[in-house]
Design a protein around this motif. Structure first.
Motif: not given
Length: 68
Positions: A13-19
């Motif tokens: 849920n969060h890795a793409p935005r954090l990347h």
């Protein structure tokens, strides 16, 4: 609490935005982006017992990202 499926869901849920966030800070071609994202999640898992819910999980993760 050690729930492996919850950890996977958190990452998914969060890795793409954090990347994207880390890429903006370090530069899109920086080879350390993936390592920093991994460090964010390791720090979050290590400090999960200190998350007090005063912010969203997303805000907490982005705070970790910015400090990394």
């Amino acid at each position: 609490g050690g729930d492996e499926s919850a950890v996977r869901r958190l990452f998914r849920n969060h890795a793409p935005r954090l990347h994207r966030h880390v890429s903006r800070i370090l530069g899109a071609n920086d080879p350390d982006v993936d390592d920093v994202v991994q460090q964010i999640f390791l720090a979050a898992l290590d400090g999960a017992d200190r998350f007090d819910g005063r912010s969203t999980v997303s805000t907490w993760l982005f705070g970790i990202a910015t400090r990394r």
